[in-house]
Design an enzyme around this catalytic site. Structure first.
Site, short mmCIF file in Angstrom:
data_model
loop_
_atom_site.label_atom_id
_atom_site.label_comp_id
_atom_site.label_asym_id
_atom_site.label_seq_id
_atom_site.Cartn_x
_atom_site.Cartn_y
_atom_site.Cartn_z
N ASP A 136 15.23 -5.41 7.94
CA ASP A 136 14.11 -7.01 7.27
C ASP A 136 13.15 -6.69 7.64
O ASP A 136 13.49 -5.87 5.94
CB ASP A 136 13.89 -7.53 9.21
CG ASP A 136 13.69 -9.26 9.14
OD1 ASP A 136 12.91 -9.70 8.67
OD2 ASP A 136 14.43 -10.36 9.70
N HIS A 197 7.19 -11.25 9.31
CA HIS A 197 8.96 -12.32 9.88
C HIS A 197 9.79 -10.98 10.33
O HIS A 197 10.34 -11.08 11.72
CB HIS A 197 9.97 -12.20 8.75
CG HIS A 197 11.23 -13.19 8.36
ND1 HIS A 197 12.56 -12.00 9.27
CD2 HIS A 197 11.69 -14.14 9.07
CE1 HIS A 197 13.58 -13.14 9.46
NE2 HIS A 197 12.59 -15.05 9.02
N SER A 387 16.34 -17.53 11.57
CA SER A 387 16.39 -15.89 11.85
C SER A 387 15.88 -15.85 13.14
O SER A 387 15.99 -15.15 14.26
CB SER A 387 15.12 -15.97 11.34
OG SER A 387 15.64 -15.87 9.92
#
Length: 566
Positions: A136, A197, A387
């Site tokens: 990520d 994220h 996600s």
């Protein structure tokens, strides 16, 4: 959680010897209880017959101390017609409600409608011994993640995209993925702050739990390894493929070997592509061959997942998103490429104040950073997206691998899908097997009891040779009466040409139930399937067998595992 102090015993369970009157007659057992009451001076009463044939005897008011109990049990034990007597003791749930301050906001873990039934799985496993790679944006420092984070790697080869002044290195810190102005990355991109994220994804998987702060991680006994591939303007497939290889223990030119290869890989990323690029396919196949389960977000375009990669690649678990109400999230991709669904949240934004979320309670709460561009103070916020759904499945995969280390990626995928439940809400377009159920899936692979029944399994390999017939047994005990009318049979057979195989379920009396016929046109490999058999005419207890006949020559394989759910 600590088991409560033993409660006073109020009843005893008396098992009479076979062929005695008390073993089969309630009147005889009731009469014997009355005799014991006179003998001990206690107010004993026969309450009922248990399924196994024993008698449940109430001690009555006043017989609450250890001396009274001992006297009653001694009286029964002295009776030659009694095989055993034991107290009717209490059991307690061992799962503890975490004291994490934001746990109450994590509906995705525990709510019956849209949640994933995670807390009940913690009785059996919390993910210990398993490393999950979060491929990520990298890691931003967070005290709720520190204890469960191990060394990773930065695979962003472009210094400009990495924003760290160099290319690949052993520091996976998230330097921020903000955009300075509209169209900076592509004509459709908009200026925006850093997402942090990877930090949010990591918290869902393995935030420290029961530590009096923040959120609880699904596999909070597992370790997270940050593998940085997304920076300014996203990440390249070349970097992502190398990261997949490295994270799973493969060799990448110019990069030191991973000292802690991950057994679960989470890829909450993707892009539009009608096919799975070969660079992804090779990396994913290699990772799976090394024993890593690869979990991928289905995408957020409200479109068919078949058009987005790596969600459309083979050998991955592709995850769609569901809302708190159990619907497919309005943004989630869908279709036949989706394997399973998990909570990803569904929030709404204010039309009056841009950027303001009006229903934060319906998002997925996790660890984050407050910096708009570069890292600042740690915090917690709700996000939504596939996600957020994917790390729920990655966390579950870690629980399964920890509970039973011999599980292969295919077995983990099969277990998750086989034990999912239908969406309680609406799914248009296809949401895979349904919403994953953590407790039920963990119980299934460990042979425990679940709300869906008791699972009996055999994972011993049985070699299938050409033109031969083999069997694999499962002995079922403790089930009274007939087998179910919908007996579930899960089969995992590794074979290079499954069309050669004829598969039957054999009941204890030898009755055969056909599960699969041979088919000359079926050249695909392996039989990974779940069958339902009406076995209501059979006695449940006894030895059941999976019989596999190889009806042709030239291809071989083995029975990997199979199970029965009663």
């Amino acid at each position: 959680m600590q088991t409560p102090a033993a409660a006073p015993v109020e009843k005893v369970i008396v098992t009479y010897k076979a062929r005695t009157a008390e073993a089969t007659s309630n009147d005889a057992a009731r009469s014997d209880t009355s005799a014991k009451a006179q003998e001990t001076g206690e107010k004993l009463s026969f309450e009922r017959r248990l399924a196994g044939g024993a008698a449940l005897v109430d001690l009555g008011a006043g017989a609450e101390d250890k001396k009274d109990l001992a006297e009653v049990m001694a009286a029964f034990r002295a009776d030659s017609s009694v095989a055993a007597v034991e107290p009717d003791i209490r059991a307690y749930p061992l799962a503890v409600t975490p004291n994490d301050t934001d746990y109450a906001k994590q509906w995705d873990l525990f709510e019956a409608t849209g949640g994933m039934n995670v807390p009940a799985a913690w009785d059996k496993t919390t993910g210990g011994g398993v490393t999950v790679a979060v491929i990520d944006t990298g890691a931003s420092a967070h005290s709720d993640l520190t204890a469960n984070t191990i060394g990773g790697y930065d695979f962003i080869s472009s210094p400009a995209d990495a924003r760290d002044g160099n290319g690949r290195d052993a520091d996976p810190r998230d330097e921020g993925d903000w955009n300075d102005f509209d169209a900076e990355c592509d004509p459709d991109s908009e200026a925006g702050p850093s997402s942090w994220h990877g930090t949010h994804v990591a918290g869902t998987i393995s935030a420290a739990t029961n530590n009096g702060k923040g959120v609880a991680g699904i596999a909070h006994g597992a370790k997270v390894q940050h593998v940085r591939v997304l920076g300014k303007c996203g990440g390249s497939s070349a970097d992502i493929a190398d990261a997949i290889t490295w994270a799973s223990g493969g060799s990448v030119p110019g990069v030191p070997a991973n000292p802690n290869p991950a057994k679960v890989l989470n890829l909450s990323l993707g892009g539009a592509s009608s096919t799975c690029p070969s660079v992804y396919r090779i990396a994913i196949d290699g990772a799976v061959a090394r024993g890593a389960t690869v979990v991928v977000a289905a995408g957020n375009s409200n479109a068919d997942t078949a058009g987005f990669t790596p969600a459309n690649c083979a050998n991955v678990i592709s995850v769609a998103s569901t809302s708190r109400e159990g619907n497919r999230s309005y943004y989630s991709n869908f279709g036949t490429a989706v394997d399973v669904s998990a909570p990803g949240g569904e929030t709404r934004r204010s039309t009056d104040t841009p950027g303001t979320v009006t229903t934060p309670q319906n998002g997925i709460w996790s660890t984050l950073n407050s910096g708009l561009t570069t890292p600042s103070a740690e915090n917690y916020k709700p996000y939504q997206g596939t996600s957020m759904a994917a790390p729920h499945i990655a966390g579950l995969a870690a629980l399964l691998k920890s509970a039973k280390s011999s599980l292969t990626p295919a077995q983990i995928e099969s277990a998750i899908k086989s034990n999912a439940r239908p969406l309680p809400g609406v799914c248009s377009g296809g949401c895979g097997a349904g919403i994953a159920d953590a407790a039920k899936t963990v119980a299934a692979v460990t042979g425990g009891s679940t709300g869906g029944g008791t699972v009996f399994s055999n994972a011993a390999d049985v070699t299938i040779t050409d033109n031969a017939t083999v069997t694999s047994p499962i002995t079922v005990t403790g089930r009274s009466g007939a087998a179910p009318a919908a007996l579930k049979v899960d089969v995992d057979i590794k074979h290079s040409y499954r069309g050669d195989l004829v598969v039957d379920l054999l009941a204890p009396d030898g009755t055969a139930y056909r599960l699969k016929n041979a088919g000359s046109g079926d050249s695909a490999a392996n039989v990974l399937a779940s069958y339902t058999v009406n076995a209501s005419s059979e006695t449940a207890n006894g030895t059941w067998k999976l019989r596999v006949r190889d009806a042709a020559s030239g291809d071989t394989g083995y029975i990997d595992s199979w199970s029965l759910t009663f």
